[in-house]
Design an enzyme around this catalytic site. Structure first.
Site, PDB file in Angstrom:
ATOM      1  N   THR A  63      53.614  39.335  69.311  1.00  0.00           N
ATOM      2  CA  THR A  63      52.357  39.951  69.677  1.00  0.00           C
ATOM      3  C   THR A  63      51.660  38.987  70.612  1.00  0.00           C
ATOM      4  O   THR A  63      52.048  37.834  70.715  1.00  0.00           O
ATOM      5  CB  THR A  63      51.557  40.157  68.384  1.00  0.00           C
ATOM      6  OG1 THR A  63      52.350  40.959  67.540  1.00  0.00           O
ATOM      7  CG2 THR A  63      50.219  40.789  68.596  1.00  0.00           C
ATOM      8  N   ASP A 103      56.917  48.466  60.832  1.00  0.00           N
ATOM      9  CA  ASP A 103      55.629  48.168  60.187  1.00  0.00           C
ATOM     10  C   ASP A 103      55.243  49.239  59.163  1.00  0.00           C
ATOM     11  O   ASP A 103      54.280  49.066  58.410  1.00  0.00           O
ATOM     12  CB  ASP A 103      54.508  48.030  61.232  1.00  0.00           C
ATOM     13  CG  ASP A 103      54.428  46.615  61.800  1.00  0.00           C
ATOM     14  OD1 ASP A 103      55.137  45.733  61.304  1.00  0.00           O
ATOM     15  OD2 ASP A 103      53.650  46.404  62.744  1.00  0.00           O
ATOM     16  N   THR A 117      51.141  44.492  71.263  1.00  0.00           N
ATOM     17  CA  THR A 117      52.436  43.983  70.823  1.00  0.00           C
ATOM     18  C   THR A 117      53.540  45.003  71.017  1.00  0.00           C
ATOM     19  O   THR A 117      53.269  46.198  71.175  1.00  0.00           O
ATOM     20  CB  THR A 117      52.363  43.613  69.318  1.00  0.00           C
ATOM     21  OG1 THR A 117      53.558  42.944  68.933  1.00  0.00           O
ATOM     22  CG2 THR A 117      52.197  44.831  68.431  1.00  0.00           C
ATOM     23  N   SER A 176      48.988  47.933  60.603  1.00  0.00           N
ATOM     24  CA  SER A 176      49.106  46.699  61.391  1.00  0.00           C
ATOM     25  C   SER A 176      48.329  45.560  60.734  1.00  0.00           C
ATOM     26  O   SER A 176      47.494  45.789  59.849  1.00  0.00           O
ATOM     27  CB  SER A 176      48.535  46.968  62.782  1.00  0.00           C
ATOM     28  OG  SER A 176      48.458  45.778  63.527  1.00  0.00           O
ATOM     29  N   SER A 177      48.606  44.349  61.177  1.00  0.00           N
ATOM     30  CA  SER A 177      47.801  43.190  60.768  1.00  0.00           C
ATOM     31  C   SER A 177      47.013  42.613  61.937  1.00  0.00           C
ATOM     32  O   SER A 177      46.376  41.565  61.799  1.00  0.00           O
ATOM     33  CB  SER A 177      48.704  42.087  60.206  1.00  0.00           C
ATOM     34  OG  SER A 177      49.420  42.546  59.103  1.00  0.00           O
ATOM     35  N   ASN A 208      55.869  44.375  68.596  1.00  0.00           N
ATOM     36  CA  ASN A 208      56.274  43.919  67.266  1.00  0.00           C
ATOM     37  C   ASN A 208      57.129  42.658  67.368  1.00  0.00           C
ATOM     38  O   ASN A 208      56.588  41.581  67.483  1.00  0.00           O
ATOM     39  CB  ASN A 208      56.975  45.017  66.457  1.00  0.00           C
ATOM     40  CG  ASN A 208      57.052  44.654  64.976  1.00  0.00           C
ATOM     41  OD1 ASN A 208      56.200  43.922  64.477  1.00  0.00           O
ATOM     42  ND2 ASN A 208      58.054  45.131  64.275  1.00  0.00           N
ATOM     43  N   GLY A 257      51.299  36.870  65.164  1.00  0.00           N
ATOM     44  CA  GLY A 257      51.761  36.171  63.961  1.00  0.00           C
ATOM     45  C   GLY A 257      52.057  37.099  62.794  1.00  0.00           C
ATOM     46  O   GLY A 257      52.165  36.634  61.651  1.00  0.00           O
TER      47      GLY A 257
HETATM   48  O1  DON Z   1      51.067  45.182  63.960  1.00  0.00           O
HETATM   49  C1  DON Z   1      51.482  44.222  63.337  1.00  0.00           C
HETATM   50  O2  DON Z   1      50.923  43.739  62.385  1.00  0.00           O
HETATM   51  C2  DON Z   1      52.771  43.566  63.800  1.00  0.00           C
HETATM   52  N1  DON Z   1      53.564  44.515  64.512  1.00  0.00           N
HETATM   53  C3  DON Z   1      52.428  42.386  64.620  1.00  0.00           C
HETATM   54  C4  DON Z   1      53.637  41.634  65.048  1.00  0.00           C
HETATM   55  C5  DON Z   1      53.355  40.255  65.465  1.00  0.00           C
HETATM   56  O3  DON Z   1      52.278  39.761  65.425  1.00  0.00           O
HETATM   57  C6  DON Z   1      54.538  39.467  65.872  1.00  0.00           C
HETATM   58  N2  DON Z   1      54.143  38.175  66.376  1.00  0.00           N
HETATM   59  N3  DON Z   1      54.347  37.120  65.960  1.00  0.00           N
END
Ligand code: DON
Length: 565
Positions: A374, A416, A392, A445-446, A394, A466
């Protein structure tokens, strides 16, 4: 121990545009851009200098990152953005998360034994949700932008066309993912020309991506969701087991929603709301911590780390059970952030001992829902407008497959979803029915783009990649800055720790904590795991009078850039 020595000098820079170094924190008057790549940051900065506002600059930076930072910058993914508008003094929030294509169903990633086929959920076009990025950037610009749309895409298109010099971090990322990337012919052609990896210093041209960008430049969002690009996505998916059709693309819409808003000390914190869990989980953590006298600790004091970890354990337990796309599942935001509920969750924290995640369960009485790569950017302009945007695909390079002839990566965001209840996804996160796959639904999502106001004025804007660790990285940066009074660079670079309920482990960044601290945490009952540094926080803060802006880019991934003028 710190990754960076404290006591950075503060320098006021006027008219300079290169990435700030970590040893000197700079302040600017007219505008700043912070993102994962210098070329993209410079493009955003130029938009500001040419009279564009923060929204224009954020769009131009995001399109440029799709070219220079294909690990995560994208037009084939999705995300969330918060905007503070100086005129109205309001914070706005746009959700441009991917959606599950109409053909998606709950069992789509299960094999004959009802086990999750993780390769199908992560690699190849069947892992992709319907992208939202182009619609999101277009809707942001339509509502708040001031520059010509084509001027925001043009620099990215030129870069794709004429190429740019590849740096260490892209070259390393490509090598790391080489095996999977090379499974896809069109990807291999662009990123491993002649079967060879791209070395730092080599020029990378992406004429196919330039074509995709030229349609967007000419036709706006229709240049992606209709016509040749949409047909190419649908055709590639149809021929390779993907789910996205031209109807899915045509039907894609963004959503303007209310951001999560909560109070922490003197701060009003606005962050991404559902379908991101970011705002709710961070809100629960910080509200649980609000009653403790954190000021008496340091960021690496085991007592503080314990309280933070316990608040996180409780918040992530609720995330797993209750959170999902609010258009499909009851929205429990108010109940989960209710003061009485938070107090009851706090009450179960033992100040000296770790609880166990088998005992700390999701906590709503009768509450029911009947749920790496991301990149984040922040921009502020001279009028006081602020954008905080995380988007992102992902994983790094998403599903690793680019759309042939158009050269952009599709995301692998379907992972996700809670593909099976209580079975961890790529980030170790579990989920329930609230986050099960349903056609048209947005996966939980986070991502936690955040804007913080103090006394009604912008104070801080930040966010991070992250995965599951985004939320704690953002919350710890706010605490480092506001409670522990680090400067912004220290706040961003300071070592991080993370607990997410399941697995019941306390993750510490390697080299960030001394033996005594680690032993104390083990003594409190934690299973401590040291791991490589994670997340990449991009942040900016305003001076008390609102006249000066300090940016900071996390050095953890090597390419981050904070710049301004
Ligand atoms: O939406 C989300 O929470 C994840 N797809 C985010 C992925 C992400 O942050 C990967 N990076 N390190």
């Amino acid at each position: 121990m710190r990754f960076l020595a404290a006591g950075c000098a503060i320098i006021l820079i006027l008219g300079l545009a290169s990435c700030d170094t970590l040893s000197s924190e700079k302040i600017y008057r007219n505008g700043v851009v912070v993102c994962s790549d210098k070329t993209a940051a410079d493009i955003g900065l130029q938009v500001l200098k040419d009279g564009g506002n923060a929204i224009d600059a954020a769009c131009a930076t995001a399109f440029a990152l799709a070219v220079t930072f294909p690990q995560a910058g994208n037009i084939g993914g999705g995300g969330f953005a918060l905007v503070y508008l100086a005129d109205s003094q309001q914070v706005y929030y746009i959700d441009f998360r991917e959606t599950a294509p109409a053909a998606a169903s709950a069992r789509i990633y299960l094999d004959d034994q009802d086990e999750i086929d993780r390769d199908r959920a992560l690699n190849g076009p069947q892992a992709a949700g319907t992208p939202g990025t182009v619609a999101g950037l277009s809707d942001l610009h339509l509502r708040f932008g001031s520059a010509e749309w084509s001027e925001l895409i043009h620099p990215a298109r030129s870069l794709a066309d004429t190429g740019f010099i590849v740096g260490q971090s892209l070259s390393e990322a490509l090598l790391e993912e080489e095996e999977t990337l090379r499974r896809f012919e069109a990807t291999e052609k662009i990123f491993f020309p002649g079967g060879k990896s791209i070395e730092p210093g080599q020029r990378l041209t992406q004429p196919d991506l330039a074509l995709a960008l030229s349609f967007i430049e000419m036709k706006g969002r229709d240049g992606f969701y209709l016509g040749e690009t949409a047909d190419a996505i649908a055709e590639y998916c149809a021929e390779n087991g993907g789910l996205i059709t031209t109807e899915d693309l045509q039907n894609y819409t963004t959503a303007w929603r209310q951001p999560v808003k909560f109070r922490f000390r003197q701060l009003d914190i606005y962050a991404a709301s559902l379908p991101s869990s970011g705002g709710i989980v961070m809100g629960q953590i910080l509200k649980m911590l609000n009653e403790y006298e954190l000021e008496k600790y340091t960021a690496d004091a085991p007592e503080y780390m314990h309280l933070f970890a316990e608040a996180s354990r409780r918040a992530y337990a609720d995330r797993a059970e209750y959170l999902g796309d609010p258009d499909f599942t009851p929205n429990l935001t108010d109940q989960l952030l209710d003061d009485h509920y938070i107090a009851s969750r706090r009450q179960s924290i033992d100040p000296t001992h770790a609880s166990s995640s088998t005992e700390i369960l999701p906590g709503m009485p009768g509450g029911s829902h009947e749920s790496d790569q991301t990149t984040h950017l922040v921009v502020a302009d001279a009028d006081g407008n602020v954008v905080s945007l995380t988007y992102t695909v992902n994983s790094w390079f998403g599903c690793k497959a680019v759309v042939p002839e158009f050269g952009f990566f599709l995301n692998n965001e379907m992972d996700d979803f809670a593909i099976q209840p209580n079975v961890p996804n790529a980030f170790g996160l579990t989920g329930s029915d609230a986050n099960r796959i349903e056609p048209g639904k947005r996966m939980l999502s986070s991502m936690t783009p955040t804007i913080v106001l103090k006394s009604g004025k912008p104070y801080m804007a930040l966010g991070s990649p992250g995965g599951s660790k985004i939320i704690t990285a953002v919350a710890q940066t706010i605490i480092n800055y506001d409670i522990f009074k680090m400067n912004l660079t220290e706040s961003v670079t300071s070592p991080r720790f993370h607990h997410q309920w399941l697995p019941d482990k306390l993750y510490l960044e390697q080299g960030g904590y001394d033996v005594v601290t680690i032993q104390k945490l083990i003594g409190m009952g934690y299973e401590v795991i040291e791991r490589t540094p994670y997340a990449e926080v991009m942040a900016l803060v305003f001076s008390d009078d609102g006249l000066f802006i300090t940016p900071a880019a996390d050095p953890r991934r090597g390419g981050g850039c904070a710049t301004g003028y």
